[in-house]
Design an enzyme around this catalytic site. Structure first.
Site, PDB file in Angstrom:
ATOM      1  N   GLN A 145      -6.522   1.476   2.622  1.00  0.00           N
ATOM      2  CA  GLN A 145      -5.987   2.445   3.579  1.00  0.00           C
ATOM      3  C   GLN A 145      -7.098   2.954   4.500  1.00  0.00           C
ATOM      4  OE1 GLN A 145      -2.620   3.425   3.775  1.00  0.00           O
ATOM      5  NE2 GLN A 145      -3.232   4.531   5.617  1.00  0.00           N
ATOM      6  N   ASP A 172      -1.977  -6.153   5.805  1.00  0.00           N
ATOM      7  CA  ASP A 172      -2.105  -5.327   7.010  1.00  0.00           C
ATOM      8  C   ASP A 172      -2.331  -6.193   8.251  1.00  0.00           C
ATOM      9  OD1 ASP A 172      -1.662  -2.614   6.750  1.00  0.00           O
ATOM     10  OD2 ASP A 172      -3.721  -2.125   6.131  1.00  0.00           O
ATOM     11  N   LYS A 232       4.459   4.101   0.558  1.00  0.00           N
ATOM     12  CA  LYS A 232       4.379   2.652   0.323  1.00  0.00           C
ATOM     13  C   LYS A 232       4.714   2.346  -1.132  1.00  0.00           C
ATOM     14  CE  LYS A 232       1.044   2.084   4.026  1.00  0.00           C
ATOM     15  NZ  LYS A 232      -0.371   2.089   4.430  1.00  0.00           N
TER      16      LYS A 232
END
Ligand code: NDP
Length: 295
Positions: free
Chosen positions: A96, A119, A52
């Site tokens: 995460q 997200d 990322k």
């Protein structure tokens, strides 16, 4: 034999458009900023987070990775979320997952500012997806949609069977495909570990999307001739012939299913690159929203 769709080919078009939008933002003095919070040292998470960061830099976006130790407390993590919510140079961020088991994932997700929730895990963003008025789209299902578009699959009226009902893949995938509109209007069935006669249902799929985390679970006899098969699964299996001693495989028995399907995605190289691509798209969108730059 199926047409094999590669994520890198699909993502190239999306990235080209994102680069234009990033340039436009920069010309107004705004550099899109994405932060990723990584708690602990889960090896798979380390790889995703690195990818990322690399992609942000390649696109000329600001990228921050915040590494916190595995024994981080809930209070420390919530304080970090609060700090990122307030940081104007960070337009989007994610924590995460999975988190170490002593941490409350739901509380963390609920604390993220929905406007920065790239997200698309916050309940208000999930709800917006469900009612067909999304701000962000969850990255993996959105990546699958891009693959279907690129492959020229007419989704309208097709029977899409989704194997797996997680909050990050199966459920939002169903919510997107069942909406009215382009690349949607499907008849959707979700199957899961309690489904009876699962192969009977997968054999009815015009579009079969698999996200369960079971290596090569979907075999050729579970697939209709000419079906479109999208494999989200990523499973590390032992492979003595590989220098690492292991390799990644999907949830679909690719070698045999590709003989029957019309379109198929491989693992690795199919959905995975699209997930990162659509995350970047969400970060750019968050920056546009924050700076009220029209697309
Ligand atoms: P979860 O573990 O959260 O969910 C798995 C789902 O699969 C559950 O709904 C479960 O059913 C169902 N399931 C498990 N076993 C069976 C079975 N034997 N028959 C039918 N259904 C079954 O997984 P995720 O959705 O997070 O991820 C799924 C896979 O996709 C993983 O391999 C993951 O690594 C991969 N993934 C890949 C991404 C990418 O970018 N390529 C992104 C996200 C995930 P039940 O609910 O009944 O337990």
């Amino acid at each position: 034999m199926a047409e094999v769709i590669l994520g890198k080919d699909v993502s190239a078009e999306v990235y080209a458009e994102l680069r234009t939008r990033i340039e436009r933002l920069k010309s107004k003095g705004v550099t899109p900023g994405l932060a990723v919070v990584l708690v602990g040292d889960d090896p798979a998470s380390q790889v995703y987070v690195r990818k990322k960061g690399e992609m942000c830099e390649e696109l000329g976006m600001k990228s921050i990775t915040i590494r916190m130790p595995a024994d981080t407390t809930q209070e420390q993590l919530m304080a970090k979320v609060d700090e990122l919510n307030k940081d104007d140079s960070i337009h989007g961020f994610l924590v995460q997952l999975p988190l170490p088991s002593h941490l409350d994932e739901e509380a963390v997700i609920n604390a993220i500012d929905p406007n920065k929730d790239v997200d698309c895990f916050h309940p208000s963003n999930v709800g917006r997806v469900l009612i067909g008025n999304p701000d962000f789209l969850p990255a993996t299902p959105a990546g699958v949609v891009q693959i279907l578009i690129k492959a020229g699959v007419d989704v309208s009226g097709k029977h899409a069977v989704i194997v797996g009902r997680s909050n990050i893949v199966g459920k939002p995938m169903a919510a997107i495909l069942v909406q009215k509109g382009a690349a949607a209007d499907a008849t959707v069935t979700i199957v899961h570990s309690h489904t009876k006669n699962l192969p009977e249902i997968t054999r009815q799929a015009d579009i079969l999307i698999v996200a369960i985390g079971k290596p090569r679970f979907i075999t050729a006899d579970m697939v209709k001739d000419g079906a479109v098969v999208i494999d989200v699964g990523t499973n590390r299996v032992e492979d003595p012939t590989s220098p690492k001693g292991s390799r990644l495989v999907g949830d679909v028995d690719f070698d045999n299913v590709k003989e029957k399907a019309s379109v198929i995605t491989p693992v690795p190289g199919g959905v995975g690159p699209m997930t990162i691509c659509m995350l970047m798209a969400n970060a750019v969108k968050a920056a546009e929203k924050a700076s009220e730059v029209k697309q």
